[in-house]
Design a protein around this motif. Structure first.
Motif, PDB file in Angstrom:
ATOM      1  N   PHE A  32     -56.347   4.255   9.734  1.00  0.00           N
ATOM      2  CA  PHE A  32     -55.573   4.640  10.229  1.00  0.00           C
ATOM      3  C   PHE A  32     -54.789   5.705  10.151  1.00  0.00           C
ATOM      4  O   PHE A  32     -54.025   6.564   9.799  1.00  0.00           O
ATOM      5  N   GLU A  33     -54.545   5.534   8.434  1.00  0.00           N
ATOM      6  CA  GLU A  33     -53.942   5.204   7.565  1.00  0.00           C
ATOM      7  C   GLU A  33     -54.451   7.357   6.100  1.00  0.00           C
ATOM      8  O   GLU A  33     -53.982   7.982   6.651  1.00  0.00           O
ATOM      9  N   LEU A  34     -55.255   7.588   7.028  1.00  0.00           N
ATOM     10  CA  LEU A  34     -56.273   8.636   6.694  1.00  0.00           C
ATOM     11  C   LEU A  34     -56.241   9.665   7.335  1.00  0.00           C
ATOM     12  O   LEU A  34     -55.969  10.515   7.646  1.00  0.00           O
ATOM     13  N   HIS A  35     -55.683   8.920   8.639  1.00  0.00           N
ATOM     14  CA  HIS A  35     -55.710  10.202   9.882  1.00  0.00           C
ATOM     15  C   HIS A  35     -54.072  10.674   9.829  1.00  0.00           C
ATOM     16  O   HIS A  35     -53.495  10.967  10.401  1.00  0.00           O
ATOM     17  N   GLY A  36     -53.111   9.491   8.352  1.00  0.00           N
ATOM     18  CA  GLY A  36     -51.773  10.004   8.852  1.00  0.00           C
ATOM     19  C   GLY A  36     -51.281   9.110   9.841  1.00  0.00           C
ATOM     20  O   GLY A  36     -49.674  10.059   9.818  1.00  0.00           O
ATOM     21  N   PHE A  37     -51.112   8.062  10.471  1.00  0.00           N
ATOM     22  CA  PHE A  37     -50.479   7.036  11.448  1.00  0.00           C
ATOM     23  C   PHE A  37     -49.911   6.478  10.208  1.00  0.00           C
ATOM     24  O   PHE A  37     -50.572   5.557   9.041  1.00  0.00           O
ATOM     25  N   PHE A 101     -41.261  14.095  15.165  1.00  0.00           N
ATOM     26  CA  PHE A 101     -42.092  14.410  16.145  1.00  0.00           C
ATOM     27  C   PHE A 101     -43.052  15.524  16.080  1.00  0.00           C
ATOM     28  O   PHE A 101     -42.949  17.047  15.475  1.00  0.00           O
ATOM     29  N   PRO A 102     -44.373  15.462  15.797  1.00  0.00           N
ATOM     30  CA  PRO A 102     -44.974  14.520  17.084  1.00  0.00           C
ATOM     31  C   PRO A 102     -45.414  13.428  15.879  1.00  0.00           C
ATOM     32  O   PRO A 102     -45.703  13.865  14.589  1.00  0.00           O
ATOM     33  N   PHE A 103     -44.775  11.873  16.186  1.00  0.00           N
ATOM     34  CA  PHE A 103     -44.433  10.999  15.240  1.00  0.00           C
ATOM     35  C   PHE A 103     -46.094  10.032  16.046  1.00  0.00           C
ATOM     36  O   PHE A 103     -46.627   9.994  16.874  1.00  0.00           O
ATOM     37  N   ARG A 104     -46.650  10.023  14.206  1.00  0.00           N
ATOM     38  CA  ARG A 104     -47.536   9.131  14.762  1.00  0.00           C
ATOM     39  C   ARG A 104     -47.929   7.899  14.122  1.00  0.00           C
ATOM     40  O   ARG A 104     -47.321   7.679  13.027  1.00  0.00           O
ATOM     41  N   ARG A 105     -47.838   7.028  14.688  1.00  0.00           N
ATOM     42  CA  ARG A 105     -47.833   5.909  14.324  1.00  0.00           C
ATOM     43  C   ARG A 105     -49.236   4.824  14.647  1.00  0.00           C
ATOM     44  O   ARG A 105     -49.828   5.343  15.958  1.00  0.00           O
ATOM     45  N   TYR A 106     -49.597   3.418  13.957  1.00  0.00           N
ATOM     46  CA  TYR A 106     -50.023   2.528  14.231  1.00  0.00           C
ATOM     47  C   TYR A 106     -49.664   1.309  14.167  1.00  0.00           C
ATOM     48  O   TYR A 106     -48.263   1.213  12.969  1.00  0.00           O
ATOM     49  N   GLN A 107     -50.286   0.368  14.863  1.00  0.00           N
ATOM     50  CA  GLN A 107     -49.514  -0.977  14.492  1.00  0.00           C
ATOM     51  C   GLN A 107     -50.612  -2.207  14.973  1.00  0.00           C
ATOM     52  O   GLN A 107     -51.601  -2.076  16.019  1.00  0.00           O
ATOM     53  N   VAL A 133     -46.145  10.163  19.665  1.00  0.00           N
ATOM     54  CA  VAL A 133     -45.696  11.099  21.193  1.00  0.00           C
ATOM     55  C   VAL A 133     -44.752  11.999  20.183  1.00  0.00           C
ATOM     56  O   VAL A 133     -44.807  12.754  19.162  1.00  0.00           O
ATOM     57  N   ASP A 134     -44.790  12.752  21.168  1.00  0.00           N
ATOM     58  CA  ASP A 134     -43.607  14.216  20.803  1.00  0.00           C
ATOM     59  C   ASP A 134     -42.477  14.420  21.880  1.00  0.00           C
ATOM     60  O   ASP A 134     -42.501  13.041  22.664  1.00  0.00           O
ATOM     61  N   SER A 135     -41.502  14.890  21.288  1.00  0.00           N
ATOM     62  CA  SER A 135     -40.070  15.436  22.301  1.00  0.00           C
ATOM     63  C   SER A 135     -40.479  16.421  23.562  1.00  0.00           C
ATOM     64  O   SER A 135     -40.714  17.467  22.926  1.00  0.00           O
ATOM     65  N   GLY A 136     -40.573  16.402  24.566  1.00  0.00           N
ATOM     66  CA  GLY A 136     -40.660  17.090  25.554  1.00  0.00           C
ATOM     67  C   GLY A 136     -42.065  17.485  25.677  1.00  0.00           C
ATOM     68  O   GLY A 136     -41.847  16.862  27.383  1.00  0.00           O
ATOM     69  N   GLU A 137     -42.821  18.060  24.921  1.00  0.00           N
ATOM     70  CA  GLU A 137     -44.144  18.256  25.695  1.00  0.00           C
ATOM     71  C   GLU A 137     -45.290  17.689  24.405  1.00  0.00           C
ATOM     72  O   GLU A 137     -44.864  17.104  23.537  1.00  0.00           O
ATOM     73  N   LEU A 138     -46.749  16.991  25.333  1.00  0.00           N
ATOM     74  CA  LEU A 138     -47.627  16.386  24.722  1.00  0.00           C
ATOM     75  C   LEU A 138     -48.598  17.817  24.329  1.00  0.00           C
ATOM     76  O   LEU A 138     -48.680  16.868  25.425  1.00  0.00           O
ATOM     77  N   PRO A 139     -49.348  18.186  23.732  1.00  0.00           N
ATOM     78  CA  PRO A 139     -50.345  18.750  24.147  1.00  0.00           C
ATOM     79  C   PRO A 139     -51.740  17.949  24.305  1.00  0.00           C
ATOM     80  O   PRO A 139     -51.411  16.906  23.775  1.00  0.00           O
ATOM     81  N   ASN A 140     -52.471  18.799  25.143  1.00  0.00           N
ATOM     82  CA  ASN A 140     -53.776  17.539  25.773  1.00  0.00           C
ATOM     83  C   ASN A 140     -54.941  17.635  24.394  1.00  0.00           C
ATOM     84  O   ASN A 140     -55.510  16.613  24.617  1.00  0.00           O
ATOM     85  N   PRO A 317     -43.463  11.826  25.599  1.00  0.00           N
ATOM     86  CA  PRO A 317     -44.711  11.732  26.604  1.00  0.00           C
ATOM     87  C   PRO A 317     -45.519  11.360  25.096  1.00  0.00           C
ATOM     88  O   PRO A 317     -44.983  11.590  23.349  1.00  0.00           O
ATOM     89  N   GLY A 318     -46.664  10.436  25.333  1.00  0.00           N
ATOM     90  CA  GLY A 318     -47.208   9.795  24.634  1.00  0.00           C
ATOM     91  C   GLY A 318     -49.057   9.627  24.740  1.00  0.00           C
ATOM     92  O   GLY A 318     -49.150   9.321  26.160  1.00  0.00           O
ATOM     93  N   VAL A 319     -50.187   9.634  24.197  1.00  0.00           N
ATOM     94  CA  VAL A 319     -51.016   8.950  24.192  1.00  0.00           C
ATOM     95  C   VAL A 319     -51.846   7.956  23.106  1.00  0.00           C
ATOM     96  O   VAL A 319     -51.558   8.145  22.023  1.00  0.00           O
ATOM     97  N   GLY A 320     -52.381   6.711  23.868  1.00  0.00           N
ATOM     98  CA  GLY A 320     -52.582   5.556  22.635  1.00  0.00           C
ATOM     99  C   GLY A 320     -53.687   5.009  22.697  1.00  0.00           C
ATOM    100  O   GLY A 320     -54.160   4.866  24.149  1.00  0.00           O
ATOM    101  N   ILE A 321     -54.329   4.227  22.236  1.00  0.00           N
ATOM    102  CA  ILE A 321     -55.780   3.673  22.454  1.00  0.00           C
ATOM    103  C   ILE A 321     -55.501   2.610  21.639  1.00  0.00           C
ATOM    104  O   ILE A 321     -55.513   2.322  20.353  1.00  0.00           O
ATOM    105  N   SER A 322     -55.752   1.541  21.493  1.00  0.00           N
ATOM    106  CA  SER A 322     -56.129   0.338  21.187  1.00  0.00           C
ATOM    107  C   SER A 322     -57.335  -0.685  20.658  1.00  0.00           C
ATOM    108  O   SER A 322     -58.258   0.209  21.638  1.00  0.00           O
ATOM    109  N   ILE A 323     -58.304  -0.947  19.841  1.00  0.00           N
ATOM    110  CA  ILE A 323     -58.815  -2.042  19.666  1.00  0.00           C
ATOM    111  C   ILE A 323     -58.405  -3.528  19.799  1.00  0.00           C
ATOM    112  O   ILE A 323     -57.562  -3.655  18.818  1.00  0.00           O
TER     113      ILE A 323
END
Length: 443
Positions: A32-37, A101-107, A133-140, A317-323
């Motif tokens: 996750f950190e390698l991808h900037g989260f 933003f866009p804010f990239r987070r891992y938890q 997540v982004d403010s207002g719009e989030l690209p696909n 708006p946001g998009v997320g995925i978990s393990i």
């Protein structure tokens, strides 16, 4: 003393299995950190009002939290979070002015669900989430990126073959509305049970909820469509249902599948049965399955949410995925596929000839630890054979002895024993830290 009784649904690992879980968590975090989260951690409790009304019987699964000595009128409206997305949305609203933003987070945290315990279903478990997540719009394009990151993490681990099944919530929503079924949430929840109760029962329940037999059968036909490429579009069109929201969903899912085919061929499977039970999803939805073990259920999932984080003025708006880390590790450990190479981090046991030697043994251990080697001193002076057995029971690979000829190191696996200078000696890299042993060929 009262007898200790296990609590079902609250799994606890033995040390060697905990090592497997920690290796998984370390690999996932590093990827996750390698991808900037960036890492965040949210509180364990949220207002019940925020947690409830999210679908998937969430209201029934929330653990309420109160002081045992709570006084009359004291606030008791807090609950333990049942996922990490809802508290993250609150976190964004609360700290939005300080985030870029866009804010990239891992938890990576524990979550709690008050459901009936069974294999792979726990009341307390660990999830590893990434979200953008982004403010207002989030690209696909983030809907393509996130499953690729998750796949990279899983491919670094000794995990059997897996597939990420993907759908877009706009497809069933538009399809149902095109059929004249406007209670989309109810239809989604019924169709989502198709794997558990079968298509005929789903049709029966849809009719009971107000659908005609034709509408119900078409809804089930939609759920039967899947493809490893964009051919699902033609299959949907062949059902003869039209609606602008359906068109939008088909276009968005086609973009996801086309990009995945370029960057990770075979990773994503468009499966229009995937719906996800939580109501906050509005676009792409994902489920991760172990190939050949689909009956076990998903080991991860997520999706896009456009309105979960909104204060009335600004929407994030946001998009997320978990393990589902606990779910995945318990599955592989219980199947006898994985175990830790030892039950302790210790790589070297410093043996004791006599208790008077403990001070010097502790100094030797400190010198080894200063070079990053996990060491412990024998708990008591004893015959060397007994100390070797102690190390062997715990999986410690090396024992350091003081002999008449000076320090010697013994590899208790091979029996090899050699003179050594503790100031410079280092064990092989593979022995410094415990690892994961694959017991069977994963396929």
């Amino acid at each position: 003393m009262s007898k200790v009784t296990p609590l079902s649904g609250f799994p606890e690992f033995l040390p060697s299995d905990r090592i497997v879980e920690l290796q998984f968590l370390d690999t996932i975090r590093e990827t996750f950190e390698l991808h900037g989260f960036a890492s965040v951690e949210t509180r364990a409790v949220e207002p019940v009002e925020r947690l409830s009304n999210q679908g998937e019987d969430a209201d029934k699964e929330i653990y309420g939290v109160r002081r045992l000595a709570a006084e009359a009128g004291e606030d008791t409206s807090l609950g333990l979070h049942f996922d990490l997305t809802v508290p993250f949305a609150r976190y964004v609203l609360e700290h939005g002015g300080k985030l870029a933003f866009p804010f990239r987070r891992y938890q990576i945290q524990k979550v709690w669900r008050g459901e009936r315990p069974q294999e792979g279903r726990y009341r307390e478990f660990t999830q590893a989430d990434i979200d953008v997540v982004d403010s207002g719009e989030l690209p696909n394009h983030y809907e393509v990126e996130l499953p690729l990151v998750i796949a990279e993490a899983l491919r670094k681990l000794p995990v059997p073959e897996f597939v990420v099944k993907v759908n877009n919530r706009k497809i069933p929503e538009g399809f149902y509305r095109g059929l004249g079924l406007d209670d989309v949430a109810t239809v989604l929840r019924i169709v989502d049970k198709i794997d558990k109760i079968g298509p005929e029962k789903v049709i029966e329940r849809l009719v009971e909820s107000g659908a005609t037999d034709k509408q119900a059968r078409l809804a089930v036909q939609l759920a039967d469509i899947s493809s490893p490429d964009t051919s699902f579009v033609e299959q949907v069109r062949a059902l003869g249902v039209e609606h602008p929201t359906l068109d939008e969903g088909l276009e968005q899912l086609s973009q996801v599948m086309a990009a995945a085919a370029e960057h990770a061929p075979g990773l994503l499977l468009a499966d229009l049965r995937i719906a996800r039970g939580l109501d906050y999803y509005t676009g792409a939805v994902y489920e991760i399955y172990l190939v050949g073990q689909e009956s076990f259920g998903s080991v991860g999932g997520g999706g896009r949410y456009d309105a979960l984080a909104s204060d009335g003025k600004t929407t994030y708006p946001g998009v997320g995925i978990s393990i589902g880390v606990s779910r995945l590790v318990h599955r592989l450990v219980s199947q006898g596929l994985l175990k830790g190479t030892r039950s302790t981090p210790t790589a070297v046991l410093v043996a004791l000839n006599a208790e008077e030697d403990r001070a010097e043994a502790m100094r030797t251990a400190a010198r080894l630890r200063a070079r990053g080697i996990p060491v412990e001193v024998a708990p008591a002076a004893a015959k060397f054979g007994k100390q070797i057995k102690f190390a062997d029971r715990r999986g410690i690979p090396f024992v350091l002895f003081s002999t008449e000829n000076g320090p010697e190191i013994k590899d208790i696996r091979s029996g090899d024993q050699q003179p050594v200078d503790p100031a410079v000696w280092t064990p092989p890299a593979a022995d410094v830290r415990p690892g994961i042993e694959t017991l069977q060929e994963n396929s």
